[in-house]
Scaffold this motif. Structure first.
Motif, PDB file in Angstrom:
ATOM      1  N   ASP A  95     -34.413  65.400  26.079  1.00 49.87           N
ATOM      2  CA  ASP A  95     -34.133  65.216  27.510  1.00 49.87           C
ATOM      3  C   ASP A  95     -32.643  65.057  27.786  1.00 49.87           C
ATOM      4  N   ARG A  96     -31.825  65.439  26.820  1.00 50.00           N
ATOM      5  CA  ARG A  96     -30.380  65.239  26.968  1.00 50.00           C
ATOM      6  C   ARG A  96     -29.833  66.000  28.181  1.00 50.00           C
ATOM      7  N   VAL A  97     -30.247  67.255  28.349  1.00 49.34           N
ATOM      8  CA  VAL A  97     -29.760  68.047  29.471  1.00 49.34           C
ATOM      9  C   VAL A  97     -30.279  67.487  30.789  1.00 49.34           C
ATOM     10  N   GLN A  98     -31.489  66.940  30.779  1.00 49.53           N
ATOM     11  CA  GLN A  98     -32.048  66.329  31.983  1.00 49.53           C
ATOM     12  C   GLN A  98     -31.190  65.144  32.428  1.00 49.53           C
ATOM     13  N   ILE A  99     -30.693  64.375  31.452  1.00 47.48           N
ATOM     14  CA  ILE A  99     -29.815  63.243  31.765  1.00 47.48           C
ATOM     15  C   ILE A  99     -28.512  63.741  32.383  1.00 47.48           C
ATOM     16  N   PHE A 100     -27.980  64.856  31.822  1.00 46.68           N
ATOM     17  CA  PHE A 100     -26.772  65.444  32.405  1.00 46.68           C
ATOM     18  C   PHE A 100     -27.031  65.856  33.853  1.00 46.68           C
ATOM     19  N   GLY A 101     -28.223  66.395  34.122  1.00 44.80           N
ATOM     20  CA  GLY A 101     -28.569  66.797  35.480  1.00 44.80           C
ATOM     21  C   GLY A 101     -28.612  65.625  36.441  1.00 44.80           C
ATOM     22  N   GLU A 102     -29.169  64.497  35.977  1.00 42.34           N
ATOM     23  CA  GLU A 102     -29.182  63.283  36.808  1.00 42.34           C
ATOM     24  C   GLU A 102     -27.761  62.836  37.109  1.00 42.34           C
ATOM     25  N   ASN A 103     -26.913  62.856  36.101  1.00 41.46           N
ATOM     26  CA  ASN A 103     -25.512  62.458  36.296  1.00 41.46           C
ATOM     27  C   ASN A 103     -24.803  63.405  37.259  1.00 41.46           C
ATOM     28  N   LEU A 104     -25.143  64.686  37.183  1.00 41.14           N
ATOM     29  CA  LEU A 104     -24.532  65.667  38.069  1.00 41.14           C
ATOM     30  C   LEU A 104     -24.852  65.353  39.527  1.00 41.14           C
ATOM     31  N   LEU A 105     -26.103  65.027  39.825  1.00 46.63           N
ATOM     32  CA  LEU A 105     -26.487  64.718  41.195  1.00 46.63           C
ATOM     33  C   LEU A 105     -25.879  63.404  41.673  1.00 46.63           C
ATOM     34  N   ALA A 106     -25.823  62.413  40.788  1.00 39.27           N
ATOM     35  CA  ALA A 106     -25.382  61.083  41.199  1.00 39.27           C
ATOM     36  C   ALA A 106     -23.863  60.953  41.262  1.00 39.27           C
ATOM     37  N   GLU A 107     -23.142  61.708  40.396  1.00 37.95           N
ATOM     38  CA  GLU A 107     -21.696  61.497  40.280  1.00 37.95           C
ATOM     39  C   GLU A 107     -20.867  62.731  40.627  1.00 37.95           C
ATOM     40  N   GLY A 108     -21.491  63.896  40.687  1.00 34.93           N
ATOM     41  CA  GLY A 108     -20.742  65.112  40.981  1.00 34.93           C
ATOM     42  C   GLY A 108     -20.264  65.803  39.723  1.00 34.93           C
ATOM     43  N   PRO A 109     -19.860  67.061  39.816  1.00 34.69           N
ATOM     44  CA  PRO A 109     -19.488  67.847  38.630  1.00 34.69           C
ATOM     45  C   PRO A 109     -18.213  67.385  37.941  1.00 34.69           C
ATOM     46  N   ASP A 110     -17.302  66.743  38.673  1.00 36.51           N
ATOM     47  CA  ASP A 110     -16.037  66.341  38.056  1.00 36.51           C
ATOM     48  C   ASP A 110     -16.214  65.263  36.990  1.00 36.51           C
ATOM     49  N   LYS A 111     -17.318  64.549  37.034  1.00 36.29           N
ATOM     50  CA  LYS A 111     -17.566  63.484  36.062  1.00 36.29           C
ATOM     51  C   LYS A 111     -18.158  64.011  34.759  1.00 36.29           C
ATOM     52  N   LEU A 112     -18.514  65.291  34.734  1.00 34.25           N
ATOM     53  CA  LEU A 112     -19.089  65.895  33.536  1.00 34.25           C
ATOM     54  C   LEU A 112     -18.054  66.795  32.866  1.00 34.25           C
ATOM     55  N   SER A 113     -18.190  66.935  31.572  1.00 32.09           N
ATOM     56  CA  SER A 113     -17.305  67.846  30.843  1.00 32.09           C
ATOM     57  C   SER A 113     -17.748  69.286  31.083  1.00 32.09           C
ATOM     58  N   ALA A 114     -16.883  70.224  30.720  1.00 36.38           N
ATOM     59  CA  ALA A 114     -17.221  71.642  30.885  1.00 36.38           C
ATOM     60  C   ALA A 114     -18.435  72.009  30.044  1.00 36.38           C
ATOM     61  N   THR A 115     -18.514  71.461  28.832  1.00 37.60           N
ATOM     62  CA  THR A 115     -19.665  71.742  27.966  1.00 37.60           C
ATOM     63  C   THR A 115     -20.958  71.221  28.578  1.00 37.60           C
ATOM     64  N   GLU A 116     -20.907  70.035  29.169  1.00 36.19           N
ATOM     65  CA  GLU A 116     -22.107  69.473  29.788  1.00 36.19           C
ATOM     66  C   GLU A 116     -22.561  70.302  30.986  1.00 36.19           C
ATOM     67  N   ARG A 117     -21.597  70.782  31.775  1.00 32.66           N
ATOM     68  CA  ARG A 117     -21.963  71.634  32.914  1.00 32.66           C
ATOM     69  C   ARG A 117     -22.587  72.947  32.428  1.00 32.66           C
ATOM     70  N   LEU A 118     -22.035  73.508  31.357  1.00 29.39           N
ATOM     71  CA  LEU A 118     -22.589  74.747  30.822  1.00 29.39           C
ATOM     72  C   LEU A 118     -23.997  74.544  30.270  1.00 29.39           C
ATOM     73  N   LEU A 119     -24.231  73.406  29.625  1.00 25.72           N
ATOM     74  CA  LEU A 119     -25.567  73.110  29.109  1.00 25.72           C
ATOM     75  C   LEU A 119     -26.581  73.006  30.244  1.00 25.72           C
ATOM     76  N   ILE A 120     -26.187  72.366  31.343  1.00 30.21           N
ATOM     77  CA  ILE A 120     -27.078  72.270  32.500  1.00 30.21           C
ATOM     78  C   ILE A 120     -27.407  73.670  33.016  1.00 30.21           C
ATOM     79  N   MET A 121     -26.390  74.497  33.163  1.00 31.59           N
ATOM     80  CA  MET A 121     -26.594  75.825  33.738  1.00 31.59           C
ATOM     81  C   MET A 121     -27.320  76.763  32.790  1.00 31.59           C
ATOM     82  N   ALA A 122     -27.382  76.411  31.512  1.00 30.63           N
ATOM     83  CA  ALA A 122     -28.072  77.252  30.532  1.00 30.63           C
ATOM     84  C   ALA A 122     -29.535  76.879  30.364  1.00 30.63           C
ATOM     85  N   ASP A 123     -29.996  75.846  31.069  1.00 30.57           N
ATOM     86  CA  ASP A 123     -31.382  75.376  30.947  1.00 30.57           C
ATOM     87  C   ASP A 123     -32.131  75.715  32.234  1.00 30.57           C
ATOM     88  N   GLN A 124     -33.048  76.670  32.154  1.00 27.31           N
ATOM     89  CA  GLN A 124     -33.733  77.127  33.368  1.00 27.31           C
ATOM     90  C   GLN A 124     -34.610  76.037  33.967  1.00 27.31           C
TER      91      GLN A 124
END
Length: 715
Positions: free
Chosen positions: A653-682
């Motif tokens: 559920d690691r990518v799911q956690i990144f998704g929660e962080n994305l909604l709660a904190e915005g994309p600037d709080k995530l690294s580029a790798t984390e954003r790519l992992l989110i976008m790579a998970d359908q």
């Protein structure tokens, strides 16, 4: 066929024929070098021999040999073009060739490129090919290695728009890798492993390539007519330059290349080279023999081979597959950097790649001609530091003799007919010969143009072309010392173990600012000013001899800024300078490209996008989200994709956690790798689309509230 005269190069060149061509060509270069080196050695002898003069002579011999090889290419090419040669377009055996039953993949490997430019170039090629009536034999593939999430989404969205506009579903495919291993060559290799067996041939294009449909069909016909040919390399015409620098380089490419490549074709015959794009390749032997090895040792010399194209051609030649230059086949286009600094960035990458070839040079089984290709590529970058060493050695000899108080020892020249010359006249004779060797190919290119009335007209006439050659020569004289310093730096940092990164090539004429030019050229200017002051102090006469070299360095900043400007390029064009055939008579493919780019510009469709715009679009826009998720769903059925996804650190559920962080904190709080992992998970992308619209706005990060508001207004 019976009763017909034999076609040119209907059979592979024999080993004896090839050997005589190489022997004769390089004998001419060596004889010219030996003759001039003897005269230079005589000049050094007249002033008393020393160890430093031995070094100077050795450097002169090597540097003049490089120059002589270039000159001989021009001379041979001129005579071959004048009196007949092995031109592809002179062949009669392929014109009626049937290509039914063939399949060709046209691939566009891209990496964080200007998406609009790439797709409009593909559109122009696709539409041109459709007009030939042979479209059913070709498929197009966009092979993305882009690491920018916004570019990724834009590539997908514009791909789907393109196939809708062209009704090209099932003809134009989009594929993006998660793992960028191997860069461009790795991207092509991965594509071939997955899709290669479906295609008899494949054509590699660059992000800025445009191809005429008839040219593509002719290339397939040539391959079909000659089953021993593994690769045919076209000579792309540089087009669409707008800056003064770009237009000068474009003019030089179009005027000089035919003569030089005809000379090159004389000695390579059917063992030509590959330049990485705008070439058609026979798929099966390429897949079988051209899997590149990892070089031993650490970067920059070890590891992945950057200049993979030379090595791939050598590996195909080793297995007796022919490599041809289709240098007179029109309809192959590319773009080039339009500023000196951007051009130097490309040279930096090529320098490391070519120096790596020193580890490939003695690989077992390579053909001798292939080794010559590798040697010439290496020498192209070693010439800069060797030239600098020559100039410094000459200065040292002059300074040592002047400030040690040693007087000249007048000695008679040992070369016949030179004994009556003074030392100054002797030196001027050598200088004159060197200038003739450098300028002769340009002069022959003008004569070649004068002999071809239709082509002469496409350069604006002989008078304008001649003036353009003068202008190009003046610029090249000033630019050459800067290339010398750049190449010296590139070679030095490579030997110090510094490797080049993977960056996107900037090709638009954006112009170089004075601040940026000062940051990049201050060292060049300082060297030129200090060196010039030093020479003026101890010998003003010698200073004037060095003026072309010193002026290029001292004027580096204004030269870089002014030649990068589009306005000066337009002014030169209005004066009829640096014209090329594609400017006088615009091909349909380039007209289509320019018109569509102009429409995009007028409608604002090609305007710069805000940061994370692609991520917001992929989450909020149901249309874009559906495209993205559909492509991800198809990929995640592939075990290779799943393995790459796992390598990036996506588990449970690691990518799911990144998704929660994305909604709660915005994309600037995530690294580029984390954003790519989110976008790579359908699965997560579907969930994000639902949550972004269903959750109360106060539970979302301010960035999301602003993005939703902007999207709602636009919608």
């Amino acid at each position: 066929m019976p009763g017909q005269p034999p076609t040119i190069q209907a059979a592979p060149a024999s080993r004896t024929e090839r050997g005589w061509h190489v022997f004769f060509f390089y004998s001419c270069a060596l004889l010219l070098t030996g003759f001039v080196s003897l005269i230079f050695a005589d000049l050094l002898w007249r002033t008393g021999w020393s160890a430093s003069r031995t070094v100077l002579l050795a450097l002169f011999v090597v540097l003049f040999l490089f120059t002589a090889i270039g000159c001989v290419h021009g001379v041979f090419g001129f005579f071959l073009r004048t009196f007949g040669d092995r031109r592809i377009t002179n062949r009669k055996d392929f014109r009626g060739q049937n290509i039914d039953g063939t399949s060709t993949a046209i691939v566009f490997p891209i990496y964080n490129e200007n998406v609009v430019r790439v797709y409009e170039g593909l559109r122009a090629t696709y539409e041109s090919l459709a007009k030939t009536g042979r479209l059913e034999h070709f498929d197009f593939f966009i092979l993305s290695d882009s690491t920018d999430p916004d570019k990724w989404i834009e590539e997908e969205r514009r791909w789907f728009d393109l196939i809708r506009e062209l009704d090209a579903l099932g003809k134009i495919y989009y594929r993006r890798r998660l793992d960028n291993e191997g860069r461009k060559s790795g991207n092509v290799r991965d594509f071939l492993n997955a899709w290669g067996r479906r295609y008899r041939y494949f054509m590699v294009c660059d992000a800025d390539s445009v191809m005429r449909g008839e040219t593509l069909v002719d290339l397939v016909k040539l391959m079909e007519a000659h089953p021993t040919v593994g690769l045919i390399q076209t000579v792309p015409a540089t087009v669409n330059a707008e800056s003064l620098f770009g237009r000068i380089q474009q003019f030089a490419n179009r005027l000089y290349a035919p003569v030089f490549i005809a000379g090159l074709n004389y000695w390579v015959l059917d063992l030509g080279n590959y330049w990485g794009h705008n070439a058609i390749i026979r798929t099966e032997p390429f897949m079988q023999f051209c899997d590149l090895p990892q070089l031993p040792g650490r970067k920059p010399f070890g590891g992945q081979i950057l200049s993979h194209d030379f090595v791939e051609a050598a590996l195909m030649s080793r297995e007796n597959w022919e490599i041809w230059f289709a240098y007179d086949l029109e309809g192959s286009y590319e773009e080039a950097p339009q500023a000196m600094i951007e051009n130097a960035k490309r040279e930096r990458r090529w320098c490391q790649g070519n120096l790596q070839h020193s580890l490939v040079l003695f690989a077992k089984g390579l053909r001798g001609v292939s080794r010559l290709h590798l040697i010439l590529g290496i020498c192209g970058y070693l010439a800069g530091p060797l030239w600098l060493a020559f100039l410094l050695t000459f200065n040292w000899i002059y300074w040592y003799q002047k400030f040690t108080g040693l007087s000249d020892i007048p000695v008679q020249a040992f070369t016949p007919y030179l004994s009556n010359l003074s030392g100054t006249a002797h030196a001027f004779l050598i200088f004159t010969i060197c200038m003739v060797v450098i300028m002769l190919p340009k002069f022959l290119a003008l004569i070649d143009l004068a002999n071809d009335w239709p082509r002469r007209k496409l350069f604006g006439g002989l008078a304008r072309a001649s003036l353009s050659v003068v202008g190009e020569t003046i610029f090249s004289t000033l630019h050459a010392p800067l290339l010398m310093l750049w190449h010296t730096k590139f070679v030095a940092v490579n030997f110090l173990g510094v490797s080049v990164g993977w960056t996107t090539q900037k090709r638009a004429a954006g112009g170089t600012t004075w601040l940026f030019a000062s940051q990049r050229h201050w060292g060049h200017a300082l060297i030129g000013i200090v060196w010039g002051a030093f020479m003026w102090q101890f010998e003003p006469t010698l200073f004037w001899w060095f003026t072309p070299v010193l002026a290029g360095m001292a004027l580096a900043i204004p030269l870089s800024v002014l030649t990068s400007r589009k306005s000066l390029g337009v002014r030169a064009r209005n004066l009829g300078l640096f014209l090329t055939p594609e400017e006088i008579k615009l091909p349909e493919e380039l007209l289509s490209l320019r018109s569509h780019l102009k429409i995009r510009e007028l409608t604002g469709d090609n305007s710069p996008r805000s940061q994370h715009a692609g991520l917001a679009e992929a989450v909020l826009d149901p249309y874009v989200n559906a495209i993205h998720v559909s492509l991800l769903r198809e990929k995640q059925l592939n075990p290779v994709y799943a393995e790459q996804f796992s390598k990036l650190g996506a588990g449970g559920d690691r990518v799911q956690i990144f998704g929660e962080n994305l909604l709660a904190e915005g994309p600037d709080k995530l690294s580029a790798t984390e954003r790519l992992l989110i976008m790579a998970d359908q699965r997560v992308m579907v969930w994000l689309h639902q949550q972004s619209w269903q959750r109360p706005s106060e539970t979302l990060a301010p960035w999301w509230r602003a993005a939703i508001l902007e999207y709602s207004r636009r919608d």
